[in-house]
Design an enzyme around this catalytic site. Structure first.
Site, PDB file in Angstrom:
ATOM      1  N   GLY A  12       0.798  -1.216   0.000  1.00 50.30           N
ATOM      2  CA  GLY A  12       0.000   0.000   0.000  1.00 50.30           C
ATOM      3  C   GLY A  12       0.832   1.267   0.000  1.00 50.30           C
ATOM      4  O   GLY A  12       0.419   2.295  -0.534  1.00 50.30           O
ATOM      5  N   ASN A  13       2.052   1.191   0.579  1.00 50.62           N
ATOM      6  CA  ASN A  13       2.896   2.385   0.616  1.00 50.62           C
ATOM      7  C   ASN A  13       3.349   2.814  -0.772  1.00 50.62           C
ATOM      8  O   ASN A  13       3.778   3.949  -0.977  1.00 50.62           O
ATOM      9  CB  ASN A  13       4.132   2.128   1.488  1.00 50.62           C
ATOM     10  CG  ASN A  13       5.056   1.085   0.880  1.00 50.62           C
ATOM     11  OD1 ASN A  13       4.698  -0.077   0.771  1.00 50.62           O
ATOM     12  ND2 ASN A  13       6.227   1.508   0.480  1.00 50.62           N
ATOM     13  N   LYS A 130      -8.962  -9.399   7.965  1.00 50.75           N
ATOM     14  CA  LYS A 130      -8.172  -8.675   6.970  1.00 50.75           C
ATOM     15  C   LYS A 130      -8.577  -7.206   6.941  1.00 50.75           C
ATOM     16  O   LYS A 130      -9.707  -6.862   6.579  1.00 50.75           O
ATOM     17  CB  LYS A 130      -8.377  -9.296   5.584  1.00 50.75           C
ATOM     18  CG  LYS A 130      -7.630  -8.578   4.472  1.00 50.75           C
ATOM     19  CD  LYS A 130      -6.130  -8.678   4.638  1.00 50.75           C
ATOM     20  CE  LYS A 130      -5.397  -8.048   3.453  1.00 50.75           C
ATOM     21  NZ  LYS A 130      -3.940  -8.027   3.673  1.00 50.75           N
ATOM     22  N   LYS A 214      -2.592 -10.136  -0.200  1.00 47.15           N
ATOM     23  CA  LYS A 214      -1.789  -9.938  -1.405  1.00 47.15           C
ATOM     24  C   LYS A 214      -0.488 -10.716  -1.381  1.00 47.15           C
ATOM     25  O   LYS A 214      -0.050 -11.285  -2.396  1.00 47.15           O
ATOM     26  CB  LYS A 214      -1.550  -8.439  -1.587  1.00 47.15           C
ATOM     27  CG  LYS A 214      -0.566  -8.045  -2.664  1.00 47.15           C
ATOM     28  CD  LYS A 214       0.842  -7.759  -2.117  1.00 47.15           C
ATOM     29  CE  LYS A 214       0.848  -6.675  -1.071  1.00 47.15           C
ATOM     30  NZ  LYS A 214       2.196  -6.441  -0.505  1.00 47.15           N
ATOM     31  N   LYS A 276       3.840 -11.160   5.482  1.00 51.35           N
ATOM     32  CA  LYS A 276       4.908 -11.048   4.495  1.00 51.35           C
ATOM     33  C   LYS A 276       5.950 -12.145   4.703  1.00 51.35           C
ATOM     34  O   LYS A 276       6.374 -12.821   3.750  1.00 51.35           O
ATOM     35  CB  LYS A 276       5.547  -9.664   4.563  1.00 51.35           C
ATOM     36  CG  LYS A 276       4.601  -8.540   4.184  1.00 51.35           C
ATOM     37  CD  LYS A 276       5.192  -7.179   4.441  1.00 51.35           C
ATOM     38  CE  LYS A 276       4.290  -6.072   3.945  1.00 51.35           C
ATOM     39  NZ  LYS A 276       2.922  -6.126   4.500  1.00 51.35           N
TER      40      LYS A 276
END
Length: 314
Positions: A12-13, A130, A214, A276
């Site tokens: 998102g960053n 989420k 994601k 992640k």
């Protein structure tokens, strides 16, 4: 030299650096900067598939629909996922193609609306966790909770609405992604983890009310195309243990066994770094050779081994 293939998952960053920079002009600036770094990988000869997050954008579209509910129809979450794949894919396509053109590289960039199959009986549907949308104050969160939304406190950064996040099982358009890569296209795919779908009793695909992580879906894609490298681009230069503590330690090289150990010891926050690292672990477990986690501006240096956190099987 054989062609090397990489999957780059941009977070998102890469579109919304923070809550004060979320207007479309800010998003364009952010995606152009990120694509400038990715273009340098293309120049070095990498064949690339790009995935992206969509959590904030999904939340914004949902909120617009709520505000306009007295005049227009509601929008199902799977359709919102498709909408964001198109809009964010367009931004990445344009920005990356422009960066490549500046370098004198004539290469096509395409986006594929991608579906990801999940299990209709996944327990996640009973336990939504989420985060979507922007950060809320607790008072705002409680208002959404009163409207039957599930809300959580997200890694000390504020409150957010949450939806189900089932495990990705199969990328429906995987063969098309492979074909595009083999024909020298840069592919933007599996946006937002892919549109979550299940099969009904007839074997037909149907969208479901969920958002897929994601990074999990990107890991599955990296395995499916036989990627030589899986990169997760996020908001920090390194993965760290004892994060934000006096004895914080930035990690440079992590084996699969060490990554599992750090997960078991609870070093990574559920709403940020944990998924992640888990995605990287799954990639390595399925035979992937290496992975990197770093921020967009340090991708080139991380590839040279100068920074970032590199994960290897042993």
């Amino acid at each position: 030299m054989p062609i090397r293939t990489a999957v780059i998952a941009i977070g998102g960053n890469s579109l919304i650096p923070n809550n004060s920079k979320r207007e479309m002009l800010d998003q364009w600036d952010a995606v152009r900067e990120t694509c400038g770094h990715i273009a340098k990988m293309v120049k070095e000869g990498w064949r690339i598939a790009i995935t992206h997050g969509n959590g904030p954008q999904v939340g914004y579209i949902l909120r617009r629909a709520e505000l306009a509910a007295h005049e227009v129809h509601t929008v199902p979450l799977d359709i919102i996922g498709a909408d964001t794949q198109g809009s964010i894919g367009y931004m990445i396509q344009q920005a990356l193609r422009n960066s490549l053109r500046t370098m004198g590289i004539a290469q096509n960039v395409i986006s594929l609306v991608t579906q990801t199959q999940v299990d209709k009986n996944d327990q996640a549907f009973s336990h939504p966790n989420k985060p979507i949308g922007g950060f809320l104050t607790e008072a705002e969160a409680r208002q959404f909770e009163a409207q039957a939304w599930a809300v959580v406190e997200d890694s000390g950064r504020g409150w957010r609405r949450v939806v189900a996040s089932p495990q990705p099982l199969e990328i429906i358009e995987l063969d098309a992604i492979k074909m595009a890569l083999q024909n020298d296209y840069i592919v933007v795919a599996v946006g937002g983890g892919g549109i979550p779908v299940v099969r009904n009793d007839k074997g037909e695909l149907r969208g479901v009310y969920a958002v897929i992580d994601k990074d999990r879906a990107s890991s599955l894609l990296a395995t499916g195309i036989g990627a030589d490298l899986f990169i997760i681009s996020t908001g920090v230069e390194h993965v760290s243990i004892n994060f934000h503590k006096a004895d914080q330690r930035d990690l440079e090289r992590v084996t699969l066994a060490e990554a599992r150990q750090y997960i078991e010891q609870g070093h990574f926050a559920v709403g940020s770094m944990l998924p992640k690292v888990e995605a990287v672990v799954r990639f390595l477990e399925r035979g992937g050779p290496q992975a990197l986690i770093t921020n967009p501006q340090n991708i080139e240096r991380a590839l040279r081994g100068e920074t970032g956190t590199r994960f290897v099987p042993a």
